[in-house]
Structure formats: C-alpha cells, structure tokens
Design a protein around this motif. Structure first.
Motif, PDB file in Angstrom:
ATOM      1  N   ASN A  95      -8.850  -4.541  -6.851  1.00  0.00           N
ATOM      2  CA  ASN A  95      -9.134  -5.135  -5.559  1.00  0.00           C
ATOM      3  C   ASN A  95     -10.456  -5.885  -5.698  1.00  0.00           C
ATOM      4  N   GLU A 135      -4.397   8.510  -4.279  1.00  0.00           N
ATOM      5  CA  GLU A 135      -3.245   7.632  -4.063  1.00  0.00           C
ATOM      6  C   GLU A 135      -2.425   7.462  -5.334  1.00  0.00           C
ATOM      7  N   LYS A 178       1.923   0.431  -8.678  1.00  0.00           N
ATOM      8  CA  LYS A 178       3.266   0.884  -8.313  1.00  0.00           C
ATOM      9  C   LYS A 178       4.320  -0.099  -8.802  1.00  0.00           C
ATOM     10  N   ARG A 179       4.033  -1.393  -8.631  1.00  0.00           N
ATOM     11  CA  ARG A 179       4.994  -2.419  -9.060  1.00  0.00           C
ATOM     12  C   ARG A 179       5.152  -2.451 -10.571  1.00  0.00           C
ATOM     13  N   LEU A 182       1.736   8.558  -6.764  1.00  0.00           N
ATOM     14  CA  LEU A 182       2.691   7.805  -7.583  1.00  0.00           C
ATOM     15  C   LEU A 182       3.132   8.634  -8.781  1.00  0.00           C
ATOM     16  N   ASP A 232      -5.856  -1.750  -7.935  1.00  0.00           N
ATOM     17  CA  ASP A 232      -4.890  -2.098  -6.891  1.00  0.00           C
ATOM     18  C   ASP A 232      -3.687  -1.159  -7.016  1.00  0.00           C
ATOM     19  N   VAL A 233      -3.576  -0.202  -6.103  1.00  0.00           N
ATOM     20  CA  VAL A 233      -2.523   0.822  -6.192  1.00  0.00           C
ATOM     21  C   VAL A 233      -1.136   0.198  -6.040  1.00  0.00           C
ATOM     22  N   LYS A 234      -1.016  -0.786  -5.179  1.00  0.00           N
ATOM     23  CA  LYS A 234       0.287  -1.441  -4.992  1.00  0.00           C
ATOM     24  C   LYS A 234       0.718  -2.154  -6.275  1.00  0.00           C
ATOM     25  N   ALA A 235      -0.239  -2.774  -6.947  1.00  0.00           N
ATOM     26  CA  ALA A 235       0.069  -3.448  -8.215  1.00  0.00           C
ATOM     27  C   ALA A 235       0.470  -2.429  -9.278  1.00  0.00           C
TER      28      ALA A 235
END
Length: 374
Positions: A67, A106, A79-80, A110, A74-77
């Motif tokens: 971030n 977080e 995850k992807r 995952l 970046d946790v969303k990144a």
C-alpha cells in the motif's frame, strides 16, 4: 512468542539461515502435498533472504506490492496471487526498509482459509516487539497467538544483544520443523542428519547467546525496548515537522524511513554522512532510514540527529533541484538502470574483488615488509 506445548525451533547462524530453513521446510511440505513448483508469496519489502531461498531451493518468488500510503503489504493483492502452487505466505514484523509491521492478522486469515503455511519474519525487531507490551507500547498480535502463523524468525544477535552469528527459527508445531531437517541414511560415513544448513557449528556462539539472555533477563530487555522505542517515536515526531521531507508509513519499532517529494533524498544522505551519520540508503522508492540502537538512546544523541537533519534539509531547500553528487548519485543511478542484470553483474564483480588475493603492484617488490633485492 506465545508458542503452545508443541512449539519448537532451531538455533541458526543468522537471520538469513533462519529464513532459508523456513522456506526449505515449506518447500518440502509442498512436495508432500503434490506441489511440483512451490511458490513463495512475500511483500516487496520482505528481506532479500526470501529471494535467496527461492534461488537456492528452486522455488518461485512472487512479490506482492505494498500500500503506497502505509507501506504495508497489500492483502487483497496477496489474496489474488494465491494459486495451487503457493507453498507459503510471508509478512514482516517489522520490515527492514521502512520499519513497518505488515497486517499479520489479516494475512493469517488467508493462510487458514487456504491451508497455507505462514511465516512471520521478525529477524530485525523480534527481540523488541515481544517486550513492547511490558514496556508500555501497544501492538497488534504478531506471533503464535494468531491462528495461521506457523513459523517466526528472530535474530538474537540484533536486539537480543548476543554475539553475531545467532538467530532462531520457531515453529508452531514440530511437524513443520520435521521438514527442515536433512538426513542422508545411506552415506558410507554413517547416517548423516543435520537440523540446519551447517554441519559443524560453533557452540561457543550459542553458549554466549544463552549467557547474554540470562545476564540481561526479561527486565533488561524490557528496559532496553522502552529506550529504543521511545527514542524512535521522538525522532519520528520531530522529523514529521520538518518541511521538505516525510516519514514513510507509521513506524512502530526501531526504524524511521525518510523520503522527499521536493529534492533527491540522497542529497540528505550525503549531508548527514558529512556530519558523521551513517544512514542506510534504500531504493524503489528512493529513501533513507535510521535504525535505532541503544547507542542512539544516550543523552543528546537523538536531539543532535534531529538538529542535523533540520540543518541539512534547510541547506538543501535553498536549491532543491541541484544535482546529487558522490555516493548519493551512485545510489540514485543504480536504481534507474532498466537492465537489472547489469547491476547484478557489477555486484558480483565487487564480491570478486573482496576475495581477490592479487598483490597490488606497489607491494610486489616487498616480501614480509623487506625489499626484494633479487
């Protein structure tokens, strides 16, 4: 680190070996799970030892972006990026460049959801963060209290104050450490089994590490932590008030990283070097940081550091667009070279030079300090 009854670990020669051992363990576990091409998912800010492990052990390194505001992964990144080949997830507590602790809680979610081992690298600040609560500083959970954290690396030779050459890699369960071990049962010299990379190890360093920890005791570590973290917070707060620079993210432990949107921050590095401060230079993005130790907590040291930064920035701001010279220019240029293989080749040449046994031309006429009269 709040390990349970099945938690365990290994003493290693340093943070790199601790990280290598965790990666080796998870690679072999991945093989057992039928993963032929194991991948490491780690933030771009994670220690280069993870890249080294991937190189040594035939794994693929997948770098996860940060971030831009918080400098946390970046946790969303992340995850992807998870695939059927993912062998392990990585976070830092804190990371070396900016002193930021990644969102471990977080990422642990995952890890649990996808049944993936999760390593927390606390090599730099491990022996600070474990004492911060008792020292009066709050931190989010980062250790084995979190379901999903399966291993932690922490250097006893940093803020554990032990002699160089000692670190630990810890596991939440013995089943993970089992994959770290190497055994050659059919060697003619007998059954060969070793827990880590080295075969022979210096027991003196391990004994000195134990003696150091016994000497300092928990109270000694708590008091040292209080001094270091308090000094970090003082420097951070003062630096934020200086026009022309900014502090990256919200540092919580012992590292404060500085950047600038007005001038080349490597000019500040040069100026501080001239004043006797040896700061670490960082890249992508350009920045510098100070990593605080007990030496910086002595009376007047932190105040002098801030004064020197203020004076240096004030001088730079008189001509913020001036060109960077000296070592600062070299660091700045190195990160702009698009072909990174060139940087690697130059670095290898430097390492070769360190190992050179060639006698300089001026010394070839001398033997043991005497003139050669042949």
């Amino acid at each position: 680190f709040h390990g349970g009854p099945n938690s365990c670990g290994t003493v290693t020669s340093g943070g790199t070996e601790s990280i290598l051992m965790a990666c080796k363990a998870y690679r072999d576990l991945a093989y057992d799970r039928g993963i032929s091409y194991p991948e490491i998912l780690a933030p771009v800010s994670a220690h280069a030892a993870f890249d080294k492990a991937a190189h040594y052990f035939g794994m693929k390194m997948v770098h996860i972006p940060l971030n831009a505001e918080t400098m946390e992964v970046d946790v969303k990144a992340m995850k992807r990026a998870i695939t059927r080949n993912t062998a392990m997830l990585v976070c830092s507590a804190p990371q070396f460049p900016h002193g930021i602790i990644d969102p471990i809680v977080e990422v642990a979610k995952l890890a649990v959801k996808c049944n993936i081992p999760f390593h927390v690298d606390a090599c730099l600040g491990g022996f600070l963060i474990v004492f911060m609560e008792k020292a009066g500083f709050s931190l989010p959970p980062f250790d084995f209290r979190i379901k999903g954290v399966t291993s932690i690396s922490a250097d006893t030779h940093k803020y554990g104050y032990a002699p160089k050459g000692s670190s630990v890699v810890l596991y939440s369960d013995k089943k993970y450490r089992h994959y770290q071990f190497f055994v050659a049962p059919d060697w003619q010299g007998g059954i060969y089994a070793s827990p880590a990379i080295a075969g022979s190890r210096a027991g003196g360093i391990i004994a000195a590490c134990w003696a150091t920890m016994m000497y300092k005791g928990e109270d000694g570590y708590v008091q040292a932590t209080k001094k270091v973290v308090f000094t970090m917070k003082f420097i951070e707060s003062r630096l934020r008030k200086i026009n022309g620079i900014f502090v990256f993210g919200q540092p919580q432990v012992s590292v404060v990283a500085i950047g600038s949107k007005v001038f080349d921050v490597f000019r500040l590095s040069n100026a501080m070097n001239d004043k006797g401060w040896k700061l670490n230079t960082l890249q992508f993005p350009s920045s510098i940081h100070i990593c605080l130790t007990l030496l910086h907590t002595k009376p007047g040291v932190a105040e002098q550091f801030v004064k020197d930064v203020e004076a240096s920035v004030a001088e730079i701001m008189k001509n913020p667009k001036a060109k960077t010279t000296g070592l600062g220019a070299i660091y700045g240029m190195a990160q702009t070279i698009p072909d990174r293989s060139m940087v690697s080749e130059i670095s290898r040449g430097f390492l070769d030079y360190l190992y050179s046994t060639d006698i300089p031309a001026a010394d070839k006429t001398h033997t043991n300090g005497l003139m050669d009269h042949h």
